[in-house]
Design an enzyme around this catalytic site. Structure first.
Site, PDB file in Angstrom:
ATOM      1  N   ASN A 199       1.244  -0.785   0.021  1.00 15.90           N
ATOM      2  CA  ASN A 199       0.085  -0.002  -0.079  1.00 15.90           C
ATOM      3  C   ASN A 199       1.057   1.258   0.142  1.00 15.90           C
ATOM      4  O   ASN A 199       1.573   1.474   0.890  1.00 15.90           O
ATOM      5  CB  ASN A 199      -0.780  -0.409   1.269  1.00 15.90           C
ATOM      6  CG  ASN A 199      -1.760   0.878   1.591  1.00 15.90           C
ATOM      7  OD1 ASN A 199      -1.849   2.029   0.194  1.00 15.90           O
ATOM      8  ND2 ASN A 199      -2.835   1.177   2.428  1.00 15.90           N
TER       9      ASN A 199
ATOM     10  N   ARG B 118      -2.768  -2.090  -4.053  1.00 15.35           N
ATOM     11  CA  ARG B 118      -3.846  -1.213  -3.492  1.00 15.35           C
ATOM     12  C   ARG B 118      -4.008   0.062  -4.306  1.00 15.35           C
ATOM     13  O   ARG B 118      -2.884   0.764  -4.065  1.00 15.35           O
ATOM     14  CB  ARG B 118      -4.390  -0.768  -1.792  1.00 15.35           C
ATOM     15  CG  ARG B 118      -4.933   0.650  -1.811  1.00 15.35           C
ATOM     16  CD  ARG B 118      -4.872   1.038  -0.299  1.00 15.35           C
ATOM     17  NE  ARG B 118      -6.482   2.023  -0.460  1.00 15.35           N
ATOM     18  CZ  ARG B 118      -6.187   3.235   0.801  1.00 15.35           C
ATOM     19  NH1 ARG B 118      -4.830   3.433   0.821  1.00 15.35           N
ATOM     20  NH2 ARG B 118      -7.194   3.849   0.729  1.00 15.35           N
TER      21      ARG B 118
ATOM     22  N   HIS C 147     -12.424   3.825  -0.151  1.00 11.91           N
ATOM     23  CA  HIS C 147     -12.183   3.068   0.819  1.00 11.91           C
ATOM     24  C   HIS C 147     -13.018   1.715   0.883  1.00 11.91           C
ATOM     25  O   HIS C 147     -13.521   0.718   1.682  1.00 11.91           O
ATOM     26  CB  HIS C 147     -12.988   3.519   2.070  1.00 11.91           C
ATOM     27  CG  HIS C 147     -12.058   4.469   2.670  1.00 11.91           C
ATOM     28  ND1 HIS C 147     -12.802   5.591   3.488  1.00 11.91           N
ATOM     29  CD2 HIS C 147     -10.863   4.395   3.606  1.00 11.91           C
ATOM     30  CE1 HIS C 147     -11.443   6.294   4.284  1.00 11.91           C
ATOM     31  NE2 HIS C 147     -10.843   5.567   3.569  1.00 11.91           N
TER      32      HIS C 147
ATOM     33  N   ARG D  83      -9.535  16.993   6.653  1.00 13.81           N
ATOM     34  CA  ARG D  83     -10.020  17.166   5.506  1.00 13.81           C
ATOM     35  C   ARG D  83     -11.501  18.067   6.029  1.00 13.81           C
ATOM     36  O   ARG D  83     -11.855  16.805   6.865  1.00 13.81           O
ATOM     37  CB  ARG D  83     -10.025  16.157   4.636  1.00 13.81           C
ATOM     38  CG  ARG D  83      -9.381  16.252   3.987  1.00 13.81           C
ATOM     39  CD  ARG D  83      -8.817  14.634   3.080  1.00 13.81           C
ATOM     40  NE  ARG D  83      -8.231  13.586   3.835  1.00 13.81           N
ATOM     41  CZ  ARG D  83      -8.787  12.057   3.833  1.00 13.81           C
ATOM     42  NH1 ARG D  83      -9.619  11.364   2.990  1.00 13.81           N
ATOM     43  NH2 ARG D  83      -7.170  11.258   4.119  1.00 13.81           N
TER      44      ARG D  83
ATOM     45  N   GLU E 288      -8.245  -4.416   5.169  1.00 10.43           N
ATOM     46  CA  GLU E 288      -8.040  -4.521   3.969  1.00 10.43           C
ATOM     47  C   GLU E 288      -7.002  -5.092   2.988  1.00 10.43           C
ATOM     48  O   GLU E 288      -7.077  -5.750   1.969  1.00 10.43           O
ATOM     49  CB  GLU E 288      -7.711  -2.611   3.335  1.00 10.43           C
ATOM     50  CG  GLU E 288      -9.022  -2.489   3.060  1.00 10.43           C
ATOM     51  CD  GLU E 288      -8.491  -0.671   4.153  1.00 10.43           C
ATOM     52  OE1 GLU E 288      -8.466  -0.355   4.956  1.00 10.43           O
ATOM     53  OE2 GLU E 288      -9.089   0.710   3.043  1.00 10.43           O
TER      54      GLU E 288
END
Ligand code: AMP
Length: 407
Positions: A7, A91, A180, A241, A386
């Site tokens: 990742n 990923r 996601h 964010r 994940e």
């Protein structure tokens, strides 16, 4: 079969080596501050031993070479040679409208991923660096791309289109992609396995609350809406964010503060969200401490805003699915903050939620149902995984490819 999962972020490289026979992880870790001062690699072995290696990691190629060196080292590694790795799963953040599932990486796939760098400038370039580094360091090894956007490719057009001139969608692909996806897929599937119910007959709201945060409405196993959008800026309030924001605010700030695009991008990506509101931190633990131990008003306001936004999305997603059967929390905050889960679920009894305060209290990083046995809606915590999805998809694709090429 041994699968290496990578990742790659802009300044970090997370890795996990999977032994697929029993899904064990002989070694995992992270290279941090890649391309920056003070870079290092941290690893964790299967026996829990943790080691930190300092060293200059000037780019992703050097970082991955360093990681592969550790994996095959006599002292700390678990493989005698790199060819023991059967495949590498990556990923990849944005697969645009082209990829609705994971794929074997070919030159064509790679150039498509490159094309999406335009719409995912913060993420796809780093993912590509990882793919190219493996190509150079372990030539010929099969590589698979698992896209964050793939699970959300089932959104209907009325959910993914923005009400801006249609020509801009055609010209630049401006629409909601959602992110996601691998996490929303895993936690919705795993929740149904735990509950022993058929995912094809469930209305699930998945709530992934990490430093980045997003939610999805998963109906009959398919994502029908999600809170992140064209970029991972839309939706929930995150560490740095803002999530949903009146578009007019951006041009107003640029005008008044006399800042350009790049400063604006930094403001919404790195200086907003919980950090911007509280002025304390982007880290939820520090914000909860500031609110409760130091009675910091802005930390309190930040928490109220954070929980309120998630609650609002639960209402919206219950309404588009005609109700809700399961709510699943995941991510660093969803898995570890009883306070957040409780605040978000409070007042939702009208939806059929009976929250079990006892089961929620102190629960961290464990699969559990945190609603009462009578609750019509099951509320759950499911730690996301994940990397496992990436490893499993990679193995499946490698096996399928071998089958078709031997025909
Ligand atoms: P992630 O991006 O999924 O690793 O999640 C990171 C976020 O999880 C950070 O905001 C952490 O503060 C938060 N987090 C981790 N542990 C806890 C905890 N025990 N209580 C509250 N928040 C936590």
């Amino acid at each position: 079969m041994k699968i290496l999962v990578l990742n790659c972020g802009s300044s970090s490289i997370k890795f996990q080596l999977f032994e697929m026979k029993d899904k064990s992880i002989p070694i995992k870790g992270i290279a941090e501050k890649v391309g920056l001062k003070g870079s290092f690699v941290r690893i964790e072995k299967a026996n829990g031993e943790k080691i930190r290696f300092e060293g200059e990691i000037i780019d992703h190629l050097v970082g991955i070479e360093y990681i592969l060196g550790i994996i095959t080292s006599k002292k700390h590694g678990c493989l005698s040679k790199l060819t023991e790795i059967n495949a590498v799963g990556h990923r990849v953040v944005n697969g645009g409208e082209l990829f609705s599932s994971s794929v074997l990486i070919t030159d064509e796939v790679q150039s498509e991923v490159e094309r999406f760098c335009d719409i995912a400038p913060l993420h796809n370039p780093a993912n590509l660096k990882g793919i190219n580094a493996i190509k150079m360091l372990v030539p010929g090894i099969p590589q698979v791309a698992v896209f964050d956007t793939a699970f959300h490719q089932t959104l209907p057009p009325y959910a993914y289109m923005y009400a801006i001139p249609y020509s801009l969608y055609k010209k630049y692909g401006i629409r909601k992609y959602g992110f996601h996806g691998t996490s929303h897929y895993y936690i919705s599937k795993r929740a149904c396995e735990i509950l022993k119910v058929d995912i094809k007959a469930q209305r699930i709201i998945t709530v992934h609350l990490g430093n980045g945060a997003s939610m999805a409405a998963v109906k009959d196993g398919k994502s029908i809406d999600t809170s992140m959008g064209f970029t991972p800026l839309e939706g929930l309030i995150m560490g740095t964010r803002p999530g949903d924001l009146d578009a007019g605010v951006l041009s107003f700030i640029m005008d008044k503060e006399e800042i350009g695009l790049s400063a604006m991008s930094t403001l919404v990506n790195k200086q907003s969200g919980m950090l911007g509101i509280t002025g304390v931190s982007s880290d939820m633990r520090e914000i909860e401490d500031a609110a409760h131990k130091n009675h910091n008003d802005r930390a309190m306001l930040g928490l109220d805003m954070y929980h309120y936004r998630v609650k609002k999305y639960i209402g919206a997603y219950a309404s588009i699915m005609g109700g809700v059967d399961v709510i699943v929390f995941a991510g660093g905050i969803g898995e570890n903050s009883p306070e957040s889960r409780e605040a978000i679920c409070s007042g939702l009894e009208f939806l059929g939620i009976e929250f079990d305060h006892g089961k929620n209290k102190g629960l961290r990083s464990k699969e559990a149902v945190i609603s009462t046995p009578q609750s019509r809606v099951k509320v759950m915590v499911v730690p996301t995984n994940e990397e496992l999805v990436i490893a499993e998809d990679t193995m499946r694709i490698i096996k399928e490819t071998k089958k078709t090429s031997s025909k």
